[in-house]
Design a protein around this motif. Structure first.
Motif, PDB file in Angstrom:
ATOM      1  N   HIS A  63     -14.730  23.313  20.654  1.00  0.00           N
ATOM      2  CA  HIS A  63     -14.124  21.980  20.803  1.00  0.00           C
ATOM      3  C   HIS A  63     -14.132  21.165  19.508  1.00  0.00           C
ATOM      4  O   HIS A  63     -13.944  19.950  19.536  1.00  0.00           O
ATOM      5  CB  HIS A  63     -14.855  21.193  21.895  1.00  0.00           C
ATOM      6  N   SER A  64     -14.323  21.826  18.379  1.00  0.00           N
ATOM      7  CA  SER A  64     -14.387  21.092  17.118  1.00  0.00           C
ATOM      8  C   SER A  64     -13.714  21.883  16.001  1.00  0.00           C
ATOM      9  O   SER A  64     -13.447  23.078  16.135  1.00  0.00           O
ATOM     10  CB  SER A  64     -15.847  20.819  16.749  1.00  0.00           C
ATOM     11  N   LYS A  65     -13.438  21.192  14.907  1.00  0.00           N
ATOM     12  CA  LYS A  65     -12.923  21.881  13.723  1.00  0.00           C
ATOM     13  C   LYS A  65     -13.938  22.900  13.219  1.00  0.00           C
ATOM     14  O   LYS A  65     -13.587  23.994  12.797  1.00  0.00           O
ATOM     15  CB  LYS A  65     -12.650  20.865  12.604  1.00  0.00           C
ATOM     16  N   HIS A  66     -15.192  22.524  13.265  1.00  0.00           N
ATOM     17  CA  HIS A  66     -16.246  23.337  12.672  1.00  0.00           C
ATOM     18  C   HIS A  66     -16.983  24.144  13.739  1.00  0.00           C
ATOM     19  O   HIS A  66     -17.183  23.684  14.864  1.00  0.00           O
ATOM     20  CB  HIS A  66     -17.233  22.445  11.923  1.00  0.00           C
TER      21      HIS A  66
ATOM     22  N   PHE B 265      -6.370  21.909   6.394  1.00  0.00           N
ATOM     23  CA  PHE B 265      -6.886  21.613   7.730  1.00  0.00           C
ATOM     24  C   PHE B 265      -7.032  22.916   8.510  1.00  0.00           C
ATOM     25  O   PHE B 265      -6.112  23.728   8.569  1.00  0.00           O
ATOM     26  CB  PHE B 265      -5.936  20.674   8.480  1.00  0.00           C
TER      27      PHE B 265
ATOM     28  N   SER C  93      -8.927  24.297  12.293  1.00  0.00           N
ATOM     29  CA  SER C  93      -9.691  23.953  13.489  1.00  0.00           C
ATOM     30  C   SER C  93     -10.137  25.218  14.211  1.00  0.00           C
ATOM     31  O   SER C  93      -9.313  26.047  14.598  1.00  0.00           O
ATOM     32  CB  SER C  93      -8.844  23.094  14.435  1.00  0.00           C
ATOM     33  N   HIS C  94     -11.438  25.350  14.382  1.00  0.00           N
ATOM     34  CA  HIS C  94     -11.950  26.472  15.170  1.00  0.00           C
ATOM     35  C   HIS C  94     -11.511  26.349  16.627  1.00  0.00           C
ATOM     36  O   HIS C  94     -11.205  27.353  17.279  1.00  0.00           O
ATOM     37  CB  HIS C  94     -13.482  26.521  15.092  1.00  0.00           C
TER      38      HIS C  94
ATOM     39  N   GLN D  65      -8.778  25.144  17.855  1.00  0.00           N
ATOM     40  CA  GLN D  65      -7.391  25.565  18.006  1.00  0.00           C
ATOM     41  C   GLN D  65      -7.280  27.083  18.079  1.00  0.00           C
ATOM     42  O   GLN D  65      -6.490  27.630  18.849  1.00  0.00           O
ATOM     43  CB  GLN D  65      -6.561  25.041  16.827  1.00  0.00           C
TER      44      GLN D  65
ATOM     45  N   CYS E 204      -1.084  22.576   8.330  1.00  0.00           N
ATOM     46  CA  CYS E 204      -2.356  22.918   7.689  1.00  0.00           C
ATOM     47  C   CYS E 204      -2.701  22.025   6.502  1.00  0.00           C
ATOM     48  O   CYS E 204      -3.848  22.018   6.057  1.00  0.00           O
ATOM     49  CB  CYS E 204      -2.345  24.370   7.211  1.00  0.00           C
TER      50      CYS E 204
END
Length: 375
Positions: A231-234, A287, A289-290, A292, A373
């Motif tokens: 649920h996060s970019k990282h 950019f 996102s994990h 995504q 991106c």
């Protein structure tokens, strides 16, 4: 006259005693210094196993490297040991060497034929070693040196063509010039395209954490430690609290003994976070996102990170270049149906239903658009 003679004799006597005492002190200091140097040298020889009869199989340096290395070593290096015991007593160090509490160390150290005096000399060597640190690896001929060498060759060719004129067959100079110039251009191109990329980057972490042990042997799911990946970019670096869920019970590793786990214990007790080194690094203008990829795209971890279960020390596999990402977006089919996120792409659904296209890739959903991106 007799008084002067007696006074002179007394002064000479006192002076001789003073000189004798100072000479004795100097000799004693010189002897102590000499003994210290000898002890340091013997301690070093003991550590490297260069004294016969002290080690039946492996010596200290066989497990605890004194030089920076590329390979993964479960054991702490010599500097880590030296730093750990720098301010601790000789008795503690002697106990850890001759009577270790760790099963792993006990198995190895039982082959040592060391006495207390030997251990004292080894600690003397380590105390000195702690001030200098690990030796650097010998530098290898790198691309900068090669680039300079090619520049020298080009300079020589130009000088010979216009001034020296020693080479009679001029076409040889032309061939050398073209080859050297082409090689230099290639080096510049490779250096330019690799800026900001670190393929095969494999840093030595502050704690020797092995994915082989945790992900493969123990079958721990990736998201148990990397809690924000869905649920996060990282993906998130696990907090010491997560480590403590297991290590509050497990206090000795099957490969590393107690040393590495004790680092986690120290972090837990002190409240100081473990300073993990990030392996995969993207440029600031990119950019990613994990969430995504993992939640929406259903991409498996090994797709980008490789077979992480076989890595004791994590290594970056891809170069994370734009081409690397775009090729994946063009070639990889996404799970288009039964995915709530993709219900918004109504035109693509119509094309799929009509049979005009038989699959949907990330490229068709805008995965190759610049703004997706880049900020």
């Amino acid at each position: 006259m007799r008084r002067i003679s007696n006074l002179s004799f007394s002064l000479i006597f006192l002076l001789s005693i003073t000189l004798t005492a100072s000479g004795a002190d100097g000799t004693e200091e010189e002897h102590d210094s000499h003994s210290s140097v000898e002890g340091l040298m013997r301690g070093e020889r003991l550590f490297y196993g260069l004294i016969d009869g002290k080690f039946e199989s492996k010596a200290c340096a066989d497990c605890h490297n004194t030089v920076e290395i590329d390979t993964f070593n479960w054991n702490p290096n010599a500097w880590e040991i030296a730093h750990q015991y720098k301010e601790r007593s000789l008795q503690e160090f002697t106990k850890s060497v001759l009577n270790p509490s760790s099963k792993t160390m006990s198995t190895m150290h039982q082959t040592f034929n060391l006495d207390v005096g030997d251990v004292e000399l080894i600690k003397l060597f380590l105390d000195d070693f702690e001030e200098h640190g690990l030796s650097k690896r010998k530098p290898v001929i790198n691309k900068i040196f090669l680039f300079i060498l090619l520049g020298v060759v080009l300079t020589w060719v130009i000088l010979d063509i216009f001034f020296l004129k020693r080479v009679k067959r001029r076409y040889i100079l032309g061939i050398i010039f073209l080859v050297a110039l082409a090689w230099q251009v290639k080096l510049l191109y490779d250096a330019g395209t690799s800026l900001g990329r670190q393929e095969n980057y494999e840093p030595d972490q502050p704690i020797k954490f092995s994915h082989v042990v945790h992900a493969k042997d123990m079958q721990i799911d990736c998201q148990y430690c990397h809690t924000t990946v869905a649920h996060s970019k990282h993906a998130g670096i696990p907090d010491v609290n997560i480590c403590w869920n297991c290590l509050s019970i497990v206090r000795e590793g099957s490969h590393s003994g107690k040393h590495q786990i004790n680092k986690v214990v120290d972090a837990w007790e002190s409240g100081i976070p473990i300073q993990w080194i990030k392996v995969y690094n993207l440029q600031d203008h990119v950019f990613f996102s994990h969430a995504q990829h993992v939640t929406v795209g259903k991409v498996e971890c090994l797709t980008c990170h490789g077979n992480i279960e076989e890595m004791d020390r994590v290594r970056q596999l891809g170069d994370l270049s734009m081409g690397w990402c775009i090729n994946c977006h063009r070639d990889t089919e996404i799970q288009f149906f039964d995915n709530e996120f993709y219900t918004q792409y109504k035109e693509l659904h119509k094309l799929m239903e009509s049979g005009e296209i038989d699959r949907v890739t990330a490229e068709l959903t805008g995965g190759t658009e610049c703004s997706k991106c880049h900020y």
